[in-house]
Design a protein around this motif. Sequence first.
Motif, PDB file in Angstrom:
ATOM      1  N   PRO A 103       0.956  -1.520  -0.097  1.00 38.65           N
ATOM      2  CA  PRO A 103      -0.225   0.226  -0.238  1.00 38.65           C
ATOM      3  C   PRO A 103       0.746   1.683  -0.149  1.00 38.65           C
ATOM      4  CG  PRO A 103      -1.619  -1.657   1.583  1.00 38.65           C
ATOM      5  CD  PRO A 103       0.311  -2.224   0.972  1.00 38.65           C
ATOM      6  N   LYS A 104       2.105   1.288   1.077  1.00 37.79           N
ATOM      7  CA  LYS A 104       3.196   2.512   0.301  1.00 37.79           C
ATOM      8  C   LYS A 104       3.072   3.060  -0.283  1.00 37.79           C
ATOM      9  CE  LYS A 104       6.858  -0.065   1.994  1.00 37.79           C
ATOM     10  NZ  LYS A 104       7.606   0.659   0.837  1.00 37.79           N
ATOM     11  N   ASP A 105       3.452   1.843  -1.623  1.00 38.64           N
ATOM     12  CA  ASP A 105       4.093   2.605  -2.932  1.00 38.64           C
ATOM     13  C   ASP A 105       2.662   1.781  -4.307  1.00 38.64           C
ATOM     14  OD1 ASP A 105       6.769   1.714  -1.655  1.00 38.64           O
ATOM     15  OD2 ASP A 105       6.673  -0.685  -2.482  1.00 38.64           O
ATOM     16  N   LEU A 106       1.690   2.161  -3.719  1.00 35.95           N
ATOM     17  CA  LEU A 106       0.109   2.501  -5.005  1.00 35.95           C
ATOM     18  C   LEU A 106       0.734   4.176  -5.471  1.00 35.95           C
ATOM     19  CD1 LEU A 106      -2.326   0.992  -3.272  1.00 35.95           C
ATOM     20  CD2 LEU A 106      -0.998  -0.073  -4.788  1.00 35.95           C
ATOM     21  N   LYS A 107       1.256   4.993  -4.582  1.00 39.92           N
ATOM     22  CA  LYS A 107       0.397   6.335  -5.438  1.00 39.92           C
ATOM     23  C   LYS A 107       1.977   6.885  -6.131  1.00 39.92           C
ATOM     24  CE  LYS A 107       0.175  11.194  -4.048  1.00 39.92           C
ATOM     25  NZ  LYS A 107      -0.846  12.310  -2.856  1.00 39.92           N
ATOM     26  N   ARG A 108       3.095   6.012  -5.117  1.00 49.69           N
ATOM     27  CA  ARG A 108       4.539   6.682  -5.674  1.00 49.69           C
ATOM     28  C   ARG A 108       4.534   6.082  -7.494  1.00 49.69           C
ATOM     29  NH1 ARG A 108       8.873   3.847  -6.769  1.00 49.69           N
ATOM     30  NH2 ARG A 108       8.517   2.304  -4.979  1.00 49.69           N
ATOM     31  N   LEU A 109       3.319   4.649  -7.485  1.00 45.54           N
ATOM     32  CA  LEU A 109       3.965   3.480  -8.821  1.00 45.54           C
ATOM     33  C   LEU A 109       2.987   4.884  -9.534  1.00 45.54           C
ATOM     34  CD1 LEU A 109       4.571   0.083  -7.477  1.00 45.54           C
ATOM     35  CD2 LEU A 109       6.225   2.367  -8.553  1.00 45.54           C
ATOM     36  N   ARG A 110       1.889   4.673  -9.230  1.00 39.33           N
ATOM     37  CA  ARG A 110       0.575   5.073 -10.468  1.00 39.33           C
ATOM     38  C   ARG A 110       1.621   6.568 -10.984  1.00 39.33           C
ATOM     39  NH1 ARG A 110      -3.129   3.756  -6.355  1.00 39.33           N
ATOM     40  NH2 ARG A 110      -3.664   1.544  -7.332  1.00 39.33           N
ATOM     41  N   LEU A 158       3.554   8.519 -20.064  1.00 38.70           N
ATOM     42  CA  LEU A 158       2.882   8.608 -20.781  1.00 38.70           C
ATOM     43  C   LEU A 158       3.220   9.328 -21.981  1.00 38.70           C
ATOM     44  CD1 LEU A 158      -0.553   8.301 -18.900  1.00 38.70           C
ATOM     45  CD2 LEU A 158       0.579   6.327 -21.020  1.00 38.70           C
ATOM     46  N   PHE A 159       2.893   9.786 -23.268  1.00 43.26           N
ATOM     47  CA  PHE A 159       2.944  10.456 -24.108  1.00 43.26           C
ATOM     48  C   PHE A 159       1.644  11.853 -24.001  1.00 43.26           C
ATOM     49  CE2 PHE A 159       5.904   7.813 -27.026  1.00 43.26           C
ATOM     50  CZ  PHE A 159       7.139   8.658 -26.184  1.00 43.26           C
ATOM     51  N   PRO A 160       2.215  12.826 -24.273  1.00 39.34           N
ATOM     52  CA  PRO A 160       0.754  13.645 -24.005  1.00 39.34           C
ATOM     53  C   PRO A 160       0.048  13.317 -25.064  1.00 39.34           C
ATOM     54  CG  PRO A 160       2.826  15.047 -24.456  1.00 39.34           C
ATOM     55  CD  PRO A 160       3.101  13.460 -24.478  1.00 39.34           C
ATOM     56  N   GLY A 161      -0.963  12.516 -24.801  1.00 46.48           N
ATOM     57  CA  GLY A 161      -2.792  11.648 -24.690  1.00 46.48           C
ATOM     58  C   GLY A 161      -2.911  11.217 -25.358  1.00 46.48           C
ATOM     59  N   GLN A 162      -1.795  10.127 -24.530  1.00 41.15           N
ATOM     60  CA  GLN A 162      -1.321   8.981 -24.861  1.00 41.15           C
ATOM     61  C   GLN A 162      -2.262   7.944 -23.301  1.00 41.15           C
ATOM     62  OE1 GLN A 162       2.679   7.002 -24.461  1.00 41.15           O
ATOM     63  NE2 GLN A 162       1.534   5.158 -24.567  1.00 41.15           N
ATOM     64  N   HIS A 168       0.594   0.220 -22.847  1.00 44.80           N
ATOM     65  CA  HIS A 168       0.883  -1.570 -23.660  1.00 44.80           C
ATOM     66  C   HIS A 168       1.755  -1.779 -24.566  1.00 44.80           C
ATOM     67  CE1 HIS A 168      -0.571  -5.079 -25.650  1.00 44.80           C
ATOM     68  NE2 HIS A 168      -1.998  -4.795 -24.440  1.00 44.80           N
ATOM     69  N   PHE A 169       3.006  -2.422 -23.602  1.00 43.28           N
ATOM     70  CA  PHE A 169       3.817  -2.800 -23.761  1.00 43.28           C
ATOM     71  C   PHE A 169       4.370  -2.882 -25.617  1.00 43.28           C
ATOM     72  CE2 PHE A 169       8.335  -4.324 -23.790  1.00 43.28           C
ATOM     73  CZ  PHE A 169       9.279  -2.795 -22.567  1.00 43.28           C
ATOM     74  N   TYR A 170       3.184  -3.903 -26.329  1.00 42.36           N
ATOM     75  CA  TYR A 170       3.442  -4.586 -27.718  1.00 42.36           C
ATOM     76  C   TYR A 170       3.004  -2.953 -28.789  1.00 42.36           C
ATOM     77  CZ  TYR A 170       1.103  -7.265 -31.506  1.00 42.36           C
ATOM     78  OH  TYR A 170       0.655  -7.191 -32.346  1.00 42.36           O
ATOM     79  N   ASN A 171       2.094  -2.507 -28.107  1.00 40.46           N
ATOM     80  CA  ASN A 171       2.473  -1.194 -29.357  1.00 40.46           C
ATOM     81  C   ASN A 171       3.527  -0.136 -29.169  1.00 40.46           C
ATOM     82  OD1 ASN A 171      -0.411  -2.092 -29.814  1.00 40.46           O
ATOM     83  ND2 ASN A 171      -0.989  -0.937 -27.818  1.00 40.46           N
ATOM     84  N   GLU A 172       4.017  -0.173 -28.586  1.00 38.60           N
ATOM     85  CA  GLU A 172       5.620   0.760 -28.260  1.00 38.60           C
ATOM     86  C   GLU A 172       6.845   0.580 -29.196  1.00 38.60           C
ATOM     87  OE1 GLU A 172       5.369   3.204 -26.436  1.00 38.60           O
ATOM     88  OE2 GLU A 172       3.491   2.697 -25.413  1.00 38.60           O
ATOM     89  N   LYS A 173       7.435   1.198 -29.710  1.00 39.40           N
ATOM     90  CA  LYS A 173       8.557   0.957 -30.271  1.00 39.40           C
ATOM     91  C   LYS A 173      10.036   0.510 -29.831  1.00 39.40           C
ATOM     92  CE  LYS A 173       7.866   4.452 -33.757  1.00 39.40           C
ATOM     93  NZ  LYS A 173       7.383   5.914 -34.892  1.00 39.40           N
ATOM     94  N   GLN A 174      10.647  -0.386 -29.939  1.00 36.52           N
ATOM     95  CA  GLN A 174      12.127  -0.879 -29.543  1.00 36.52           C
ATOM     96  C   GLN A 174      12.631   0.053 -28.930  1.00 36.52           C
ATOM     97  OE1 GLN A 174      13.899  -4.083 -31.266  1.00 36.52           O
ATOM     98  NE2 GLN A 174      15.852  -3.944 -29.995  1.00 36.52           N
ATOM     99  N   GLY A 175      12.870   1.170 -29.494  1.00 33.05           N
ATOM    100  CA  GLY A 175      13.852   2.069 -28.302  1.00 33.05           C
ATOM    101  C   GLY A 175      13.222   3.015 -27.829  1.00 33.05           C
ATOM    102  N   ARG A 176      12.270   3.625 -27.685  1.00 32.03           N
ATOM    103  CA  ARG A 176      10.699   3.454 -26.559  1.00 32.03           C
ATOM    104  C   ARG A 176      10.731   2.091 -24.945  1.00 32.03           C
ATOM    105  NH1 ARG A 176       7.711   6.777 -23.198  1.00 32.03           N
ATOM    106  NH2 ARG A 176       5.066   6.370 -23.204  1.00 32.03           N
ATOM    107  N   ARG A 177      10.359   0.755 -25.775  1.00 31.28           N
ATOM    108  CA  ARG A 177      10.384  -0.061 -25.175  1.00 31.28           C
ATOM    109  C   ARG A 177      11.122  -0.282 -23.749  1.00 31.28           C
ATOM    110  NH1 ARG A 177       8.574  -4.367 -28.921  1.00 31.28           N
ATOM    111  NH2 ARG A 177       6.047  -4.424 -29.385  1.00 31.28           N
ATOM    112  N   LYS A 178      13.034   0.243 -24.605  1.00 31.46           N
ATOM    113  CA  LYS A 178      14.153   0.215 -23.666  1.00 31.46           C
ATOM    114  C   LYS A 178      13.785   0.923 -22.152  1.00 31.46           C
ATOM    115  CE  LYS A 178      16.750  -2.824 -27.690  1.00 31.46           C
ATOM    116  NZ  LYS A 178      18.207  -2.256 -27.958  1.00 31.46           N
ATOM    117  N   LEU A 179      12.856   1.690 -22.994  1.00 23.99           N
ATOM    118  CA  LEU A 179      13.277   3.208 -21.740  1.00 23.99           C
ATOM    119  C   LEU A 179      12.303   3.519 -21.023  1.00 23.99           C
ATOM    120  CD1 LEU A 179      14.062   6.371 -21.029  1.00 23.99           C
ATOM    121  CD2 LEU A 179      12.208   6.992 -22.952  1.00 23.99           C
ATOM    122  N   LEU A 180      11.027   2.550 -21.431  1.00 26.64           N
ATOM    123  CA  LEU A 180       9.954   2.213 -20.534  1.00 26.64           C
ATOM    124  C   LEU A 180      10.305   0.858 -19.408  1.00 26.64           C
ATOM    125  CD1 LEU A 180       6.934   2.367 -22.769  1.00 26.64           C
ATOM    126  CD2 LEU A 180       7.479   4.077 -21.311  1.00 26.64           C
TER     127      LEU A 180
END
Length: 179
Positions: free
Chosen positions: A25-32, A39-43, A47-59
């Motif tokens: 419970p102590k980590d819920l707010k921080r992780l959210r 997220l990108f603006p408007g995203q 959903h990892f499947y939809n991300e490009k490879q470079g973005r996947r690595k960063l995320l």
Amino acid sequence: MSVHAFVDESRRNDTYYLAVAIVPPKDLKRLRSALRALLFPGQRELHFYNEKQGRRKLLLSKLVESGPRVDIYRTSCRQGEERARQECVARLTDDLLDLQGHRLVFDSRASRDTFDVHTIRSVLNKRAGESLLVYEHVDSVDEPLLWLADIAVWCHGAGGDWARRAAPMIGSVIRLDWP
């Protein structure tokens, strides 16, 4: 320790995976907040499947830094994907009761959510009085902590370098159909 659990699924060939992010419970707010900040603006969701490879690595590197724990339940789905899922849901529910789980949240699968409810109730009935576990199905857009499970299970199922990169966030891998 009372924990919250956030669940998503994946399938790779004949292997079914159910991933559960275990969050105190102590980590819920921080992780959210950390997830929403990715997220990108408007995203609306990650959903990892939809991300490009470079973005996947960063995320993935950002998530590993934030220190979540994701357990993975794995089984064969040669006898049907729903059967495999319900085997994983039953074991996950039982394990969560051992952890004194407080809340269990699944990424909704619409009309198929009733299968999960039936399985969870069956496990809870066998262990009546042991838990005050609350469970629900929600859309992943509404619960960022579901994204942790999605990303971890995608990486684990992909294997190779992706599994290696995600390894620090993987707690346990529970193989239900292997000795």
